[in-house]
Design a protein around this motif. Structure first.
Motif, PDB file in Angstrom:
ATOM      1  N   GLN A   2       0.830  -1.191   0.000  1.00 15.95           N
ATOM      2  CA  GLN A   2       0.000   0.000   0.000  1.00 15.95           C
ATOM      3  C   GLN A   2       0.871   1.249   0.000  1.00 15.95           C
ATOM      4  O   GLN A   2       1.985   1.245   0.543  1.00 15.95           O
ATOM      5  CB  GLN A   2      -0.914   0.020   1.222  1.00 15.95           C
ATOM      6  CG  GLN A   2      -1.904  -1.135   1.286  1.00 15.95           C
ATOM      7  CD  GLN A   2      -2.858  -0.987   2.441  1.00 15.95           C
ATOM      8  OE1 GLN A   2      -3.428   0.070   2.669  1.00 15.95           O
ATOM      9  NE2 GLN A   2      -3.038  -2.067   3.188  1.00 15.95           N
ATOM     10  N   PHE A   3       0.344   2.326  -0.586  1.00 13.73           N
ATOM     11  CA  PHE A   3       1.081   3.582  -0.596  1.00 13.73           C
ATOM     12  C   PHE A   3       1.252   4.104   0.837  1.00 13.73           C
ATOM     13  O   PHE A   3       2.332   4.538   1.237  1.00 13.73           O
ATOM     14  CB  PHE A   3       0.349   4.604  -1.470  1.00 13.73           C
ATOM     15  CG  PHE A   3       1.126   5.879  -1.681  1.00 13.73           C
ATOM     16  CD1 PHE A   3       2.260   5.884  -2.461  1.00 13.73           C
ATOM     17  CD2 PHE A   3       0.708   7.061  -1.096  1.00 13.73           C
ATOM     18  CE1 PHE A   3       2.987   7.055  -2.649  1.00 13.73           C
ATOM     19  CE2 PHE A   3       1.418   8.232  -1.287  1.00 13.73           C
ATOM     20  CZ  PHE A   3       2.564   8.231  -2.072  1.00 13.73           C
ATOM     21  N   ASP A   5      -0.019   2.593   4.676  1.00 16.11           N
ATOM     22  CA  ASP A   5      -0.700   1.470   5.323  1.00 16.11           C
ATOM     23  C   ASP A   5      -1.370   1.935   6.613  1.00 16.11           C
ATOM     24  O   ASP A   5      -0.828   1.802   7.713  1.00 16.11           O
ATOM     25  CB  ASP A   5       0.298   0.350   5.601  1.00 16.11           C
ATOM     26  CG  ASP A   5      -0.383  -0.923   6.070  1.00 16.11           C
ATOM     27  OD1 ASP A   5      -1.614  -0.906   6.250  1.00 16.11           O
ATOM     28  OD2 ASP A   5       0.314  -1.929   6.271  1.00 16.11           O
ATOM     29  N   THR A 301       2.666   4.425  -6.607  1.00 17.08           N
ATOM     30  CA  THR A 301       3.291   5.739  -6.496  1.00 17.08           C
ATOM     31  C   THR A 301       2.195   6.803  -6.599  1.00 17.08           C
ATOM     32  O   THR A 301       1.038   6.505  -6.885  1.00 17.08           O
ATOM     33  CB  THR A 301       4.331   5.968  -7.608  1.00 17.08           C
ATOM     34  OG1 THR A 301       3.675   5.866  -8.884  1.00 17.08           O
ATOM     35  CG2 THR A 301       5.459   4.959  -7.528  1.00 17.08           C
ATOM     36  N   PRO A 336       6.019   4.902  -1.713  1.00 14.83           N
ATOM     37  CA  PRO A 336       5.340   4.449  -0.489  1.00 14.83           C
ATOM     38  C   PRO A 336       6.073   4.931   0.756  1.00 14.83           C
ATOM     39  O   PRO A 336       7.292   4.833   0.867  1.00 14.83           O
ATOM     40  CB  PRO A 336       5.388   2.925  -0.615  1.00 14.83           C
ATOM     41  CG  PRO A 336       5.386   2.683  -2.095  1.00 14.83           C
ATOM     42  CD  PRO A 336       6.239   3.788  -2.660  1.00 14.83           C
ATOM     43  N   LEU A 341       6.333   1.173   7.249  1.00 15.62           N
ATOM     44  CA  LEU A 341       6.931   0.586   6.056  1.00 15.62           C
ATOM     45  C   LEU A 341       8.085  -0.322   6.484  1.00 15.62           C
ATOM     46  O   LEU A 341       9.040   0.125   7.124  1.00 15.62           O
ATOM     47  CB  LEU A 341       7.428   1.686   5.124  1.00 15.62           C
ATOM     48  CG  LEU A 341       8.008   1.234   3.781  1.00 15.62           C
ATOM     49  CD1 LEU A 341       6.920   0.619   2.905  1.00 15.62           C
ATOM     50  CD2 LEU A 341       8.662   2.414   3.062  1.00 15.62           C
TER      51      LEU A 341
END
Length: 358
Positions: A2-3, A5, A301, A336, A341
């Protein structure tokens, strides 16, 4: 991948968030409940100012700030064209003229020298945007502004610092957003205004409730701009871990820059600044091809922002030459980014980007 989360954060904070929401459902004060007052107090302490005024969105924060300053028809507000439309839109909605000046190509923030050159007798305020999580050069902007008020649009920089001071404590009024994807985000719209000026704070408190100073008495024209209790409850839970998330954003952003050095143009952070990397934005040639290559690898993106405000149809009456903003708009690409991350996902992004740009 996901870009951003957001679900990872909710899973980590589920007990606290659920308890806060349940408390609002039980006491039933959904508008301007006790959570709003507590959040305002704690945010003011965090930023380091006397007053925080919770409002219904980051856009409304800008609107309330300018209304409190009396900005309206015939006035000019100097701002950047390289931002989301809310910055210019709110100026125009009040009947004022947004005066767009170019950016510093290193940071993509407004150029203080361009601000100084654009001031006229009709200028009523300066509105810099602290873009991508890094504050604009607020001292240089204040020096250019002189006695003019400065409104920091800090929708992307809440939690960042400039010369040791926090974003939103750097100007006459600081405004931020609690949109879900922001560094401190709720589960809907929300925002806040910050100031040390007692009179401005009182005006903003009145403006957000239809200009009311007491029930059914309205000395000012205002808007329905209140922050609701459910969003305040969510934000209170998130505020507990926000310093840790700011540190995680810094660590992840710096690791991106280390791994991507020499591959693409990475974000430049001024030595006097810290960034919360609301977006981690690189600059590349042939952006559509690069983004497509990452998409084929399952990597999302985004582009913040593909069209400067000077080229938006709704603001075409205020167009101005901004060649550096035009150049950035053609090259920026956001990767992202969130405090959750993972190293493995970040390595995937880096490897895919390196392969895409050759």
């Amino acid at each position: 991948m996901q870009f951003i989360d957001l679900q990872a954060q909710y899973r980590a904070l589920k007990p606290q968030i659920d308890a806060g929401i349940q408390a609002v459902l039980e006491h039933g004060r959904y508008i301007m409940g006790p959570e709003v007052e507590e959040l305002e107090r704690r945010l003011a302490e965090y930023v380091g100012v006397r007053h925080c005024i919770g409002v219904s969105s980051g856009t409304d924060a800008l609107l309330v700030a300018m209304m409190a300053l009396g900005i309206g028809r015939g006035d000019e507000v100097i701002t950047t064209p390289f931002t989301f439309i809310a910055t210019g839109e709110t100026i125009a909605l009040l009947g004022a003229t947004p005066v767009f000046v170019d950016i510093d190509p290193r940071t993509c923030n407004i150029d203080p020298q361009a601000v100084a050159a654009a001031i006229t007798p009709r200028t009523r305020a300066i509105m810099p945007v602290s873009l991508y999580g890094q504050c604009a050069d607020m001292d240089a902007i204040a020096a250019a502004a002189g006695e003019l008020p400065v409104i920091e649009d800090a929708a992307q920089s809440f939690g960042a610092t400039y010369k040791g001071r926090r974003s939103c404590a750097l100007s006459t009024i600081g405004c931020t957003s609690f949109f879900p994807s922001k560094p401190l985000g709720g589960y809907g719209d929300g925002g806040a205004c910050f100031t040390d000026d007692d009179d401005l704070a009182e005006r903003m408190r009145q403006i957000r409730v239809h200009g009311q100073d007491r029930r059914y008495h309205h000395p000012l024209l205002g808007i329905n701009g209140r922050l609701d209790s459910l969003q305040a409850a969510v934000l209170l839970a998130k505020l507990e871990v926000f310093p840790d998330e700011v540190e995680a954003r810094r660590r992840i952003g710096e690791r991106y820059s280390e791994r991507l050095a020499g591959c693409v143009e990475t974000p430049y952070v001024e030595p006097c600044n810290t960034s919360v990397y609301a977006q981690y934005t690189v600059q590349v040639e042939d952006r559509d091809r690069v983004a497509g290559a990452l998409r084929e690898q399952g990597i999302p993106t985004a582009v913040h922002y593909p069209v400067p405000l000077t080229r938006q149809p709704a603001l075409e009456a205020f167009a101005a030459p901004v060649p550096r903003a035009d150049a950035a708009a053609a090259r920026v690409l956001s990767l992202p980014m969130s405090p959750w991350l993972s190293v493995s996902d970040q390595d995937r992004v880096v490897a895919a980007l390196q392969a895409a740009v050759g």
